[in-house]
Scaffold this motif. Sequence first.
Motif, PDB file in Angstrom:
ATOM      1  N   THR A 155       1.316  -6.959  65.518  1.00 56.50           N
ATOM      2  CA  THR A 155       1.392  -8.300  64.936  1.00 56.50           C
ATOM      3  C   THR A 155       2.690  -8.506  64.164  1.00 56.50           C
ATOM      4  O   THR A 155       2.898  -9.565  63.559  1.00 56.50           O
ATOM      5  N   LYS A 156       3.553  -7.485  64.193  1.00 53.58           N
ATOM      6  CA  LYS A 156       4.859  -7.593  63.561  1.00 53.58           C
ATOM      7  C   LYS A 156       5.872  -6.889  64.464  1.00 53.58           C
ATOM      8  O   LYS A 156       5.531  -5.972  65.213  1.00 53.58           O
ATOM      9  N   GLY A 157       7.092  -7.321  64.389  1.00 51.86           N
ATOM     10  CA  GLY A 157       8.118  -6.671  65.202  1.00 51.86           C
ATOM     11  C   GLY A 157       9.505  -6.791  64.600  1.00 51.86           C
ATOM     12  O   GLY A 157       9.796  -7.740  63.866  1.00 51.86           O
ATOM     13  N   THR A 158      10.388  -5.813  64.964  1.00 48.35           N
ATOM     14  CA  THR A 158      11.777  -5.817  64.470  1.00 48.35           C
ATOM     15  C   THR A 158      12.764  -5.849  65.634  1.00 48.35           C
ATOM     16  O   THR A 158      13.703  -6.653  65.659  1.00 48.35           O
ATOM     17  N   GLU A 159      12.494  -4.969  66.619  1.00 42.80           N
ATOM     18  CA  GLU A 159      13.425  -4.833  67.734  1.00 42.80           C
ATOM     19  C   GLU A 159      13.217  -5.949  68.754  1.00 42.80           C
ATOM     20  O   GLU A 159      12.099  -6.454  68.916  1.00 42.80           O
ATOM     21  N   PRO A 160      14.304  -6.341  69.439  1.00 44.25           N
ATOM     22  CA  PRO A 160      14.149  -7.330  70.509  1.00 44.25           C
ATOM     23  C   PRO A 160      13.212  -6.781  71.580  1.00 44.25           C
ATOM     24  O   PRO A 160      13.367  -5.651  72.030  1.00 44.25           O
ATOM     25  N   ASN A 161      12.198  -7.575  71.941  1.00 44.31           N
ATOM     26  CA  ASN A 161      11.222  -7.104  72.917  1.00 44.31           C
ATOM     27  C   ASN A 161      10.224  -8.237  73.186  1.00 44.31           C
ATOM     28  O   ASN A 161      10.238  -9.276  72.499  1.00 44.31           O
ATOM     29  N   GLU A 162       9.372  -8.031  74.160  1.00 39.75           N
ATOM     30  CA  GLU A 162       8.251  -8.949  74.388  1.00 39.75           C
ATOM     31  C   GLU A 162       7.001  -8.285  73.813  1.00 39.75           C
ATOM     32  O   GLU A 162       6.651  -7.173  74.190  1.00 39.75           O
ATOM     33  N   TYR A 163       6.365  -8.984  72.915  1.00 35.58           N
ATOM     34  CA  TYR A 163       5.176  -8.471  72.240  1.00 35.58           C
ATOM     35  C   TYR A 163       3.956  -9.268  72.710  1.00 35.58           C
ATOM     36  O   TYR A 163       3.985 -10.506  72.726  1.00 35.58           O
ATOM     37  N   THR A 164       2.913  -8.546  73.066  1.00 33.25           N
ATOM     38  CA  THR A 164       1.659  -9.193  73.494  1.00 33.25           C
ATOM     39  C   THR A 164       0.553  -8.835  72.498  1.00 33.25           C
ATOM     40  O   THR A 164       0.326  -7.648  72.200  1.00 33.25           O
ATOM     41  N   VAL A 165      -0.121  -9.864  72.009  1.00 35.89           N
ATOM     42  CA  VAL A 165      -1.246  -9.685  71.072  1.00 35.89           C
ATOM     43  C   VAL A 165      -2.499 -10.315  71.698  1.00 35.89           C
ATOM     44  O   VAL A 165      -2.470 -11.478  72.115  1.00 35.89           O
ATOM     45  N   LYS A 166      -3.543  -9.515  71.761  1.00 39.20           N
ATOM     46  CA  LYS A 166      -4.813  -9.982  72.342  1.00 39.20           C
ATOM     47  C   LYS A 166      -5.848 -10.149  71.219  1.00 39.20           C
ATOM     48  O   LYS A 166      -6.133  -9.204  70.481  1.00 39.20           O
ATOM     49  N   VAL A 167      -6.379 -11.352  71.107  1.00 42.90           N
ATOM     50  CA  VAL A 167      -7.367 -11.645  70.054  1.00 42.90           C
ATOM     51  C   VAL A 167      -8.692 -11.999  70.749  1.00 42.90           C
ATOM     52  O   VAL A 167      -8.744 -12.942  71.549  1.00 42.90           O
ATOM     53  N   THR A 168      -9.740 -11.242  70.414  1.00 41.24           N
ATOM     54  CA  THR A 168     -11.027 -11.396  71.107  1.00 41.24           C
ATOM     55  C   THR A 168     -12.162 -11.620  70.092  1.00 41.24           C
ATOM     56  O   THR A 168     -12.298 -10.846  69.133  1.00 41.24           O
ATOM     57  N   PRO A 169     -12.969 -12.661  70.270  1.00 40.59           N
ATOM     58  CA  PRO A 169     -14.118 -12.843  69.376  1.00 40.59           C
ATOM     59  C   PRO A 169     -15.046 -11.623  69.432  1.00 40.59           C
ATOM     60  O   PRO A 169     -15.306 -11.072  70.502  1.00 40.59           O
ATOM     61  N   LYS A 170     -15.521 -11.237  68.273  1.00 34.54           N
ATOM     62  CA  LYS A 170     -16.490 -10.153  68.231  1.00 34.54           C
ATOM     63  C   LYS A 170     -17.830 -10.633  68.772  1.00 34.54           C
ATOM     64  O   LYS A 170     -18.066 -11.832  68.969  1.00 34.54           O
ATOM     65  N   SER A 171     -18.699  -9.649  69.026  1.00 32.32           N
ATOM     66  CA  SER A 171     -20.062  -9.989  69.430  1.00 32.32           C
ATOM     67  C   SER A 171     -20.667 -10.938  68.404  1.00 32.32           C
ATOM     68  O   SER A 171     -20.473 -10.775  67.193  1.00 32.32           O
ATOM     69  N   ASN A 172     -21.394 -11.942  68.867  1.00 32.13           N
ATOM     70  CA  ASN A 172     -22.050 -12.948  68.034  1.00 32.13           C
ATOM     71  C   ASN A 172     -21.106 -14.051  67.557  1.00 32.13           C
ATOM     72  O   ASN A 172     -21.496 -14.879  66.726  1.00 32.13           O
ATOM     73  N   TYR A 173     -19.858 -14.088  68.087  1.00 31.93           N
ATOM     74  CA  TYR A 173     -18.911 -15.140  67.707  1.00 31.93           C
ATOM     75  C   TYR A 173     -18.360 -15.823  68.957  1.00 31.93           C
ATOM     76  O   TYR A 173     -18.261 -15.211  70.033  1.00 31.93           O
ATOM     77  N   VAL A 174     -17.986 -17.086  68.809  1.00 31.64           N
ATOM     78  CA  VAL A 174     -17.263 -17.832  69.841  1.00 31.64           C
ATOM     79  C   VAL A 174     -16.153 -18.618  69.147  1.00 31.64           C
ATOM     80  O   VAL A 174     -16.175 -18.834  67.929  1.00 31.64           O
TER      81      VAL A 174
END
Length: 285
Positions: free
Chosen positions: A251-270
């Motif tokens: 969720t943080k970065g310094t160097e040039p790059n492509e960063y992918t972050v995956k956010v998924t609802p926990k069980s019992n959430y939408v």
Amino acid sequence: PAADETEFTYDGSDKTYNIPDNDAYVVINNVQTYAGKYIVSVSLKDDVHYIWNDGKNDTKMYDFVIAKILVPVPVPEHTSFIFDGSVKTFAIPQDEQGRYTIGEENATGTLVGTYDRTVTLSDEINYAWADGVADVARTITFTITTGSVEKPIAETEHTYTGQPITLVPENDAYTVTDGVQTDAGEYDVVLTPNEGYTWVGGSTTPETIHVVIKPAQVTKPEVTVTEFTYDGTEFDFNIVENSGYTIEGLTKGTEPNEYTVKVTPKSNYVWSDGSGADAEIYKFY
């Protein structure tokens, strides 16, 4: 001599059938104590030289009756009860004069049914029931009838909170199966009348209530900047942590790059935007 017209009733004292005294005859059996029918005999002392005024010299017989005391049959204040699981007392009024005794059996009861108590005259010779029934022992019947309970009206939709949710409260009159749940989902809560109870109307058929616990809603991370220019410092992608979803990736970065972050609802959430519970992919450059 004339008959005694007095009506006698037992009271524990001697009773005298009154025949006037006379030197010419003898009276036998005219004093009694207990209830019953007796024969009083009057005989001439000298049946050769004396006769009755009816011209005869036979022994005269008179019925001497001492009536029994009439005892009212005791009347309980209550003989019918409704089952509620508690002990019922089947009270029968005591007699202050001790003219009857009350049996100890079936003095109390709890379950649905009939309960017979026995009341017995304490002196069958001198006492009789006032209603004319000849039995010395009388039976007084008490009943406990089935209790009834209204079918509960339950809320059928809830939202996940992370804590157990009581879908249908417990009740002394019925058993609740699967009535407490925590996770989001659909549940069939079964209510079964306990022994001694019916639903109002008389049915004992188990009742099923369909209840839904909806997933809690969580808001997707709000990302406004996805492109950064290297300057040697660490950039924060602003993916805020939340108890309702998981985060995979940097969720943080310094160097040039492509960063992918995956956010998924926990069980019992939408997701709150209605997009369901699929993972959300964020890319940063």
